[in-house]
Design a protein around this motif. Structure first.
Motif, PDB file in Angstrom:
ATOM      1  N   GLU A 149      64.667  99.096  43.236  1.00 50.01           N
ATOM      2  CA  GLU A 149      66.109  98.842  43.234  1.00 50.01           C
ATOM      3  C   GLU A 149      66.798  99.589  42.096  1.00 50.01           C
ATOM      4  N   VAL A 150      66.177  99.629  40.909  1.00 56.79           N
ATOM      5  CA  VAL A 150      66.805 100.345  39.791  1.00 56.79           C
ATOM      6  C   VAL A 150      66.832 101.843  40.076  1.00 56.79           C
ATOM      7  N   LEU A 151      65.841 102.357  40.781  1.00 58.63           N
ATOM      8  CA  LEU A 151      65.873 103.771  41.152  1.00 58.63           C
ATOM      9  C   LEU A 151      67.066 104.071  42.054  1.00 58.63           C
TER      10      LEU A 151
ATOM     11  N   ALA B  44      60.026 100.770  33.821  1.00 54.82           N
ATOM     12  CA  ALA B  44      58.695 100.363  33.388  1.00 54.82           C
ATOM     13  C   ALA B  44      58.304  98.992  33.954  1.00 54.82           C
ATOM     14  N   GLU B  45      59.196  98.386  34.710  1.00 58.05           N
ATOM     15  CA  GLU B  45      58.948  97.079  35.308  1.00 58.05           C
ATOM     16  C   GLU B  45      57.727  97.134  36.230  1.00 58.05           C
ATOM     17  N   GLU B  46      56.869  96.142  36.099  1.00 55.94           N
ATOM     18  CA  GLU B  46      55.668  96.106  36.931  1.00 55.94           C
ATOM     19  C   GLU B  46      55.981  95.702  38.367  1.00 55.94           C
ATOM     20  N   ASN B  47      57.038  94.943  38.550  1.00 58.10           N
ATOM     21  CA  ASN B  47      57.419  94.515  39.893  1.00 58.10           C
ATOM     22  C   ASN B  47      58.038  95.693  40.631  1.00 58.10           C
ATOM     23  N   GLU B  48      57.384  96.112  41.701  1.00 55.69           N
ATOM     24  CA  GLU B  48      57.847  97.302  42.426  1.00 55.69           C
ATOM     25  C   GLU B  48      59.208  97.116  43.072  1.00 55.69           C
ATOM     26  N   ILE B  49      59.537  95.907  43.462  1.00 52.00           N
ATOM     27  CA  ILE B  49      60.826  95.659  44.107  1.00 52.00           C
ATOM     28  C   ILE B  49      61.951  95.938  43.116  1.00 52.00           C
ATOM     29  N   VAL B  50      61.795  95.465  41.894  1.00 48.47           N
ATOM     30  CA  VAL B  50      62.806  95.699  40.853  1.00 48.47           C
ATOM     31  C   VAL B  50      62.874  97.178  40.536  1.00 48.47           C
ATOM     32  N   ARG B  51      61.712  97.800  40.390  1.00 46.76           N
ATOM     33  CA  ARG B  51      61.690  99.230  40.053  1.00 46.76           C
ATOM     34  C   ARG B  51      62.336 100.071  41.156  1.00 46.76           C
TER      35      ARG B  51
ATOM     36  N   GLY C  74      73.798  99.646  27.951  1.00 45.21           N
ATOM     37  CA  GLY C  74      73.790  99.523  29.402  1.00 45.21           C
ATOM     38  C   GLY C  74      72.835 100.472  30.094  1.00 45.21           C
ATOM     39  N   LEU C  75      72.922 101.732  29.779  1.00 41.99           N
ATOM     40  CA  LEU C  75      72.083 102.733  30.408  1.00 41.99           C
ATOM     41  C   LEU C  75      70.622 102.586  29.977  1.00 41.99           C
ATOM     42  N   ALA C  76      70.410 102.302  28.706  1.00 47.55           N
ATOM     43  CA  ALA C  76      69.049 102.135  28.194  1.00 47.55           C
ATOM     44  C   ALA C  76      68.356 100.955  28.871  1.00 47.55           C
ATOM     45  N   ARG C  77      69.086  99.882  29.098  1.00 52.74           N
ATOM     46  CA  ARG C  77      68.489  98.716  29.763  1.00 52.74           C
ATOM     47  C   ARG C  77      68.120  99.024  31.211  1.00 52.74           C
ATOM     48  N   LEU C  78      68.961  99.795  31.882  1.00 48.85           N
ATOM     49  CA  LEU C  78      68.615 100.190  33.246  1.00 48.85           C
ATOM     50  C   LEU C  78      67.367 101.076  33.244  1.00 48.85           C
ATOM     51  N   MET C  79      67.309 102.015  32.322  1.00 49.28           N
ATOM     52  CA  MET C  79      66.142 102.893  32.232  1.00 49.28           C
ATOM     53  C   MET C  79      64.870 102.110  31.889  1.00 49.28           C
ATOM     54  N   ASP C  80      65.005 101.072  31.068  1.00 50.64           N
ATOM     55  CA  ASP C  80      63.847 100.242  30.715  1.00 50.64           C
ATOM     56  C   ASP C  80      63.234  99.584  31.946  1.00 50.64           C
ATOM     57  N   LEU C  81      64.053  99.332  32.956  1.00 44.66           N
ATOM     58  CA  LEU C  81      63.546  98.689  34.172  1.00 44.66           C
ATOM     59  C   LEU C  81      62.620  99.601  34.975  1.00 44.66           C
TER      60      LEU C  81
ATOM     61  N   LEU D 266      66.383  91.354  39.768  1.00 46.56           N
ATOM     62  CA  LEU D 266      66.643  91.902  41.090  1.00 46.56           C
ATOM     63  C   LEU D 266      68.040  91.516  41.565  1.00 46.56           C
ATOM     64  N   SER D 267      68.432  90.278  41.338  1.00 43.35           N
ATOM     65  CA  SER D 267      69.769  89.824  41.750  1.00 43.35           C
ATOM     66  C   SER D 267      70.855  90.620  41.041  1.00 43.35           C
ATOM     67  N   ILE D 268      70.681  90.846  39.747  1.00 42.90           N
ATOM     68  CA  ILE D 268      71.669  91.617  38.983  1.00 42.90           C
ATOM     69  C   ILE D 268      71.731  93.054  39.495  1.00 42.90           C
ATOM     70  N   LEU D 269      70.576  93.643  39.787  1.00 40.93           N
ATOM     71  CA  LEU D 269      70.563  95.008  40.318  1.00 40.93           C
ATOM     72  C   LEU D 269      71.241  95.078  41.687  1.00 40.93           C
ATOM     73  N   LYS D 270      71.058  94.056  42.498  1.00 38.59           N
ATOM     74  CA  LYS D 270      71.732  94.027  43.808  1.00 38.59           C
ATOM     75  C   LYS D 270      73.247  93.946  43.633  1.00 38.59           C
TER      76      LYS D 270
END
Length: 117
Positions: free
Chosen positions: A50-52, A41-48, A32-39, A5-9
């Motif tokens: 933020e990546v959106l 699938a993150e179960e934590n809604e806050i992270v998901r 880079g892009l693939a790692r962002l897209m992988d997020l 979450l900190s990195i996404l912020k």
């Protein structure tokens, strides 16, 4: 999840100030892009969530990045997220915004999307 979450912020902050250099940096990073897209699938809604928001900004107006995203399976991923969400949810709306950005002014992505079925 807090480090993600900190990195996404940080990415979102850079994107707000200097979007073009950030887009170029992500294009230069092999995963880079693939790692962002992988997020997505993150179960934590806050992270998901933020990546959106980051992906909405990244896909706004960068045709090269949009083509890469489309051909790396982003339509399938985003449509899967939409189907898992309640109709009209913020997450589904954000995914729809990313899909719209991927299609806007990009005939090859539009053709690819139509051919997906």
């Amino acid at each position: 999840w807090s480090s993600r979450l900190s990195i996404l912020k940080i990415i979102a902050s850079i994107q707000a100030i200097k979007p073009a250099p950030l887009q170029n940096a992500i294009l230069q990073s092999p995963q880079g892009l693939a790692r962002l897209m992988d997020l997505l699938a993150e179960e934590n809604e806050i992270v998901r969530n933020e990546v959106l928001l980051v992906l909405i900004g990244l896909t706004h107006g960068n045709q090269e990045l949009n083509k890469i995203m489309a051909f790396e399976g982003s339509f399938d991923t985003l449509l899967a997220v939409i189907s898992d969400e309640d109709e009209g949810s913020v997450i589904a709306t954000d995914c729809s915004a990313i899909i719209a950005n991927l299609l806007k002014g990009n005939p090859s992505n539009a053709t690819f999307f139509r051919e997906m079925g």
